[in-house]
Scaffold this motif. Structure first.
Motif, PDB file in Angstrom:
ATOM      1  N   LEU A 105       0.845  -1.205   0.000  1.00 49.10           N
ATOM      2  CA  LEU A 105       0.000   0.000   0.000  1.00 49.10           C
ATOM      3  C   LEU A 105       0.879   1.255   0.000  1.00 49.10           C
ATOM      4  O   LEU A 105       0.593   2.231  -0.713  1.00 49.10           O
ATOM      5  N   MET A 106       1.944   1.223   0.790  1.00 49.43           N
ATOM      6  CA  MET A 106       2.858   2.375   0.809  1.00 49.43           C
ATOM      7  C   MET A 106       3.591   2.507  -0.524  1.00 49.43           C
ATOM      8  O   MET A 106       3.793   3.620  -1.018  1.00 49.43           O
ATOM      9  N   ASP A 107       3.969   1.386  -1.124  1.00 52.63           N
ATOM     10  CA  ASP A 107       4.643   1.443  -2.438  1.00 52.63           C
ATOM     11  C   ASP A 107       3.722   2.070  -3.488  1.00 52.63           C
ATOM     12  O   ASP A 107       4.164   2.862  -4.324  1.00 52.63           O
ATOM     13  N   ALA A 108       2.440   1.691  -3.467  1.00 56.38           N
ATOM     14  CA  ALA A 108       1.485   2.260  -4.431  1.00 56.38           C
ATOM     15  C   ALA A 108       1.378   3.774  -4.231  1.00 56.38           C
ATOM     16  O   ALA A 108       1.317   4.544  -5.198  1.00 56.38           O
ATOM     17  N   THR A 109       1.387   4.191  -2.959  1.00 58.68           N
ATOM     18  CA  THR A 109       1.314   5.625  -2.648  1.00 58.68           C
ATOM     19  C   THR A 109       2.562   6.349  -3.161  1.00 58.68           C
ATOM     20  O   THR A 109       2.478   7.418  -3.771  1.00 58.68           O
ATOM     21  N   LEU A 110       3.720   5.738  -2.942  1.00 60.61           N
ATOM     22  CA  LEU A 110       4.978   6.363  -3.394  1.00 60.61           C
ATOM     23  C   LEU A 110       5.015   6.458  -4.916  1.00 60.61           C
ATOM     24  O   LEU A 110       5.441   7.475  -5.474  1.00 60.61           O
ATOM     25  N   ARG A 111       4.541   5.417  -5.595  1.00 53.95           N
ATOM     26  CA  ARG A 111       4.521   5.465  -7.071  1.00 53.95           C
ATOM     27  C   ARG A 111       3.605   6.580  -7.563  1.00 53.95           C
ATOM     28  O   ARG A 111       3.911   7.314  -8.491  1.00 53.95           O
ATOM     29  N   HIS A 112       2.421   6.667  -6.924  1.00 50.90           N
ATOM     30  CA  HIS A 112       1.460   7.725  -7.262  1.00 50.90           C
ATOM     31  C   HIS A 112       2.147   9.095  -7.126  1.00 50.90           C
ATOM     32  O   HIS A 112       2.038   9.955  -8.002  1.00 50.90           O
ATOM     33  N   LEU A 113       2.865   9.289  -6.027  1.00 49.46           N
ATOM     34  CA  LEU A 113       3.484  10.593  -5.762  1.00 49.46           C
ATOM     35  C   LEU A 113       4.645  10.877  -6.707  1.00 49.46           C
ATOM     36  O   LEU A 113       4.854  12.021  -7.119  1.00 49.46           O
ATOM     37  N   HIS A 114       5.393   9.843  -7.068  1.00 48.53           N
ATOM     38  CA  HIS A 114       6.456  10.033  -8.075  1.00 48.53           C
ATOM     39  C   HIS A 114       5.831  10.486  -9.385  1.00 48.53           C
ATOM     40  O   HIS A 114       6.331  11.394 -10.043  1.00 48.53           O
ATOM     41  N   HIS A 115       4.732   9.838  -9.740  1.00 53.91           N
ATOM     42  CA  HIS A 115       4.043  10.182 -10.979  1.00 53.91           C
ATOM     43  C   HIS A 115       3.578  11.633 -10.960  1.00 53.91           C
ATOM     44  O   HIS A 115       3.602  12.341 -11.971  1.00 53.91           O
ATOM     45  N   GLU A 116       3.131  12.092  -9.807  1.00 47.80           N
ATOM     46  CA  GLU A 116       2.657  13.476  -9.650  1.00 47.80           C
ATOM     47  C   GLU A 116       3.820  14.448  -9.423  1.00 47.80           C
ATOM     48  O   GLU A 116       3.593  15.633  -9.208  1.00 47.80           O
ATOM     49  N   ARG A 117       5.032  13.934  -9.404  1.00 49.73           N
ATOM     50  CA  ARG A 117       6.243  14.729  -9.179  1.00 49.73           C
ATOM     51  C   ARG A 117       6.201  15.484  -7.843  1.00 49.73           C
ATOM     52  O   ARG A 117       6.664  16.633  -7.722  1.00 49.73           O
ATOM     53  N   ALA A 118       5.643  14.816  -6.828  1.00 49.70           N
ATOM     54  CA  ALA A 118       5.654  15.396  -5.481  1.00 49.70           C
ATOM     55  C   ALA A 118       7.086  15.394  -4.961  1.00 49.70           C
ATOM     56  O   ALA A 118       7.919  14.593  -5.395  1.00 49.70           O
ATOM     57  N   ARG A 129       1.217   9.194  28.297  1.00 51.78           N
ATOM     58  CA  ARG A 129       1.069   9.662  26.913  1.00 51.78           C
ATOM     59  C   ARG A 129       2.369   9.394  26.172  1.00 51.78           C
ATOM     60  O   ARG A 129       3.406   9.171  26.797  1.00 51.78           O
ATOM     61  N   SER A 130       2.291   9.390  24.858  1.00 58.20           N
ATOM     62  CA  SER A 130       3.516   9.124  24.106  1.00 58.20           C
ATOM     63  C   SER A 130       3.726  10.185  23.031  1.00 58.20           C
ATOM     64  O   SER A 130       2.786  10.874  22.618  1.00 58.20           O
ATOM     65  N   ASN A 131       4.941  10.281  22.577  1.00 60.25           N
ATOM     66  CA  ASN A 131       5.309  11.302  21.597  1.00 60.25           C
ATOM     67  C   ASN A 131       4.966  10.841  20.187  1.00 60.25           C
ATOM     68  O   ASN A 131       5.007   9.648  19.890  1.00 60.25           O
ATOM     69  N   ALA A 132       4.675  11.802  19.338  1.00 65.85           N
ATOM     70  CA  ALA A 132       4.538  11.514  17.902  1.00 65.85           C
ATOM     71  C   ALA A 132       5.855  11.872  17.237  1.00 65.85           C
ATOM     72  O   ALA A 132       6.434  12.924  17.514  1.00 65.85           O
ATOM     73  N   LEU A 133       6.317  10.987  16.382  1.00 65.40           N
ATOM     74  CA  LEU A 133       7.476  11.313  15.555  1.00 65.40           C
ATOM     75  C   LEU A 133       6.967  11.807  14.216  1.00 65.40           C
ATOM     76  O   LEU A 133       6.062  11.205  13.628  1.00 65.40           O
ATOM     77  N   VAL A 134       7.513  12.900  13.737  1.00 62.55           N
ATOM     78  CA  VAL A 134       7.204  13.376  12.388  1.00 62.55           C
ATOM     79  C   VAL A 134       8.301  12.840  11.481  1.00 62.55           C
ATOM     80  O   VAL A 134       9.495  13.029  11.766  1.00 62.55           O
ATOM     81  N   MET A 135       7.897  12.133  10.425  1.00 60.49           N
ATOM     82  CA  MET A 135       8.882  11.518   9.530  1.00 60.49           C
ATOM     83  C   MET A 135       8.688  12.020   8.108  1.00 60.49           C
ATOM     84  O   MET A 135       7.565  12.371   7.713  1.00 60.49           O
ATOM     85  N   ARG A 136       9.792  12.015   7.360  1.00 59.05           N
ATOM     86  CA  ARG A 136       9.756  12.546   5.998  1.00 59.05           C
ATOM     87  C   ARG A 136      10.531  11.612   5.072  1.00 59.05           C
ATOM     88  O   ARG A 136      11.542  11.030   5.473  1.00 59.05           O
ATOM     89  N   ARG A 137      10.030  11.488   3.864  1.00 62.04           N
ATOM     90  CA  ARG A 137      10.783  10.779   2.824  1.00 62.04           C
ATOM     91  C   ARG A 137      10.832  11.670   1.595  1.00 62.04           C
ATOM     92  O   ARG A 137       9.793  12.124   1.104  1.00 62.04           O
ATOM     93  N   ASP A 138      12.053  11.943   1.132  1.00 60.72           N
ATOM     94  CA  ASP A 138      12.201  12.736  -0.094  1.00 60.72           C
ATOM     95  C   ASP A 138      11.764  11.908  -1.286  1.00 60.72           C
ATOM     96  O   ASP A 138      12.023  10.702  -1.345  1.00 60.72           O
ATOM     97  N   LEU A 139      11.148  12.576  -2.263  1.00 61.27           N
ATOM     98  CA  LEU A 139      10.684  11.861  -3.456  1.00 61.27           C
ATOM     99  C   LEU A 139      11.432  12.298  -4.701  1.00 61.27           C
ATOM    100  O   LEU A 139      12.028  11.501  -5.386  1.00 61.27           O
ATOM    101  N   HIS A 140      11.422  13.587  -4.968  1.00 62.61           N
ATOM    102  CA  HIS A 140      12.105  14.102  -6.155  1.00 62.61           C
ATOM    103  C   HIS A 140      13.168  15.072  -5.710  1.00 62.61           C
ATOM    104  O   HIS A 140      12.835  16.109  -5.151  1.00 62.61           O
ATOM    105  N   PRO A 141      14.435  14.784  -5.958  1.00 58.78           N
ATOM    106  CA  PRO A 141      15.439  15.791  -5.621  1.00 58.78           C
ATOM    107  C   PRO A 141      15.204  17.061  -6.436  1.00 58.78           C
ATOM    108  O   PRO A 141      14.855  16.971  -7.615  1.00 58.78           O
ATOM    109  N   ARG A 142      15.326  18.196  -5.773  1.00 62.32           N
ATOM    110  CA  ARG A 142      15.166  19.475  -6.502  1.00 62.32           C
ATOM    111  C   ARG A 142      16.250  19.625  -7.540  1.00 62.32           C
ATOM    112  O   ARG A 142      17.396  19.247  -7.310  1.00 62.32           O
ATOM    113  N   GLN A 143      15.897  20.183  -8.676  1.00 63.74           N
ATOM    114  CA  GLN A 143      16.875  20.420  -9.733  1.00 63.74           C
ATOM    115  C   GLN A 143      17.578  21.756  -9.492  1.00 63.74           C
ATOM    116  O   GLN A 143      16.976  22.686  -9.021  1.00 63.74           O
ATOM    117  N   GLY A 144      18.866  21.833  -9.859  1.00 62.19           N
ATOM    118  CA  GLY A 144      19.591  23.093  -9.830  1.00 62.19           C
ATOM    119  C   GLY A 144      19.985  23.563  -8.449  1.00 62.19           C
ATOM    120  O   GLY A 144      19.751  22.976  -7.456  1.00 62.19           O
TER     121      GLY A 144
END
Ligand SMILES: CC(C)(COP(=O)(O)OP(=O)(O)OC[C@H]1O[C@@H](n2cnc3c(N)ncnc32)[C@H](O)[C@@H]1OP(=O)(O)O)[C@@H](O)C(=O)NCCC(=O)NCCS
Length: 167
Positions: free
Chosen positions: A99-112, A152-167
């Motif tokens: 499911l995550m792979d499908a989401t990542l492919r979708h986002l690559h396609h959208e150039r997110a 209570r517990s902490n939330a971690l905010v996580m990030r994955r880069d998709l498209h490296p910025r050009q230039g």
């Protein structure tokens, strides 16, 4: 559509989440989270143009119930996972990853450019999945989960880069 399977296990397809899936998706959400989102709440999300998702459905059965789903939002080049859940009986079979792979492919396609999510620091399964997919911690929200509970517990905010910025 993606199709995958394996020896001695059911095969699943991953397809786009539709409005008709909202009732089942709400059941799956309730199975996993203390504060379930209703069918109407999912419907209100799914009908937004920025929101998209995928479901994992057993292959070859017309009326088969979805066993997992992911919902995400993409706006201004940045995306976030709103929620993801796999039914207890179907965990550890690769559905979450697919499911995550499908989401990542979708986002690559959208150039997110990037995909963000928030996860409970104690959620061992989700953290392992996200780390395997290349997410890195970029922030923390203290005492974010467990409202009304002594611990209570902490939330971690996580990030994955998709498209490296050009230039
Ligand atoms: C998180 C969740 C979606 C993972 O779904 P899943 O279909 O079981 O995950 P997968 O089978 O695709 O696992 C992919 C990888 O994630 C890791 N992983 C998944 N579950 C794990 C667990 N219980 N313990 C340790 N690692 C785990 C493993 O690295 C696994 O790869 P492997 O099986 O080859 O070792 C599922 O556990 C779930 O629905 N949890 C409840 C809802 C939730 O917590 N959502 C996330 C909120 S941020």
């Amino acid at each position: 559509m993606l199709s995958f399977g394996g020896f001695r296990r059911r095969s699943f397809i991953i397809r786009a989440l539709e409005r008709d899936d909202c009732a089942r998706v709400s059941e799956l959400h309730e199975e996993s989270f203390a504060r379930p989102w209703s069918e109407d709440e999912f419907d209100a999300l799914v009908t937004q143009s920025t929101v998209f998702g995928y479901v994992a459905v057993p292959e070859g059965r017309l009326k088969a119930k979805a066993e997992g789903f992911v919902l995400a939002r993409l706006a201004a080049g940045e995306a976030e996972i709103l929620t993801i859940s796999v039914s207890r009986s179907c965990r550890r079979r690769g559905l979450g990853r697919d499911l995550m792979d499908a989401t990542l492919r979708h986002l690559h396609h959208e150039r997110a450019e990037a995909l963000f999510l928030e996860v409970d620091e104690n959620n061992v399964a989700a953290l392992a999945l996200y780390r395997r997919l290349g997410f890195q911690k970029v922030g923390e929200r203290p005492d974010y989960y467990g409202e009304g509970q002594a611990r209570r517990s902490n939330a971690l905010v996580m990030r994955r880069d998709l498209h490296p910025r050009q230039g």
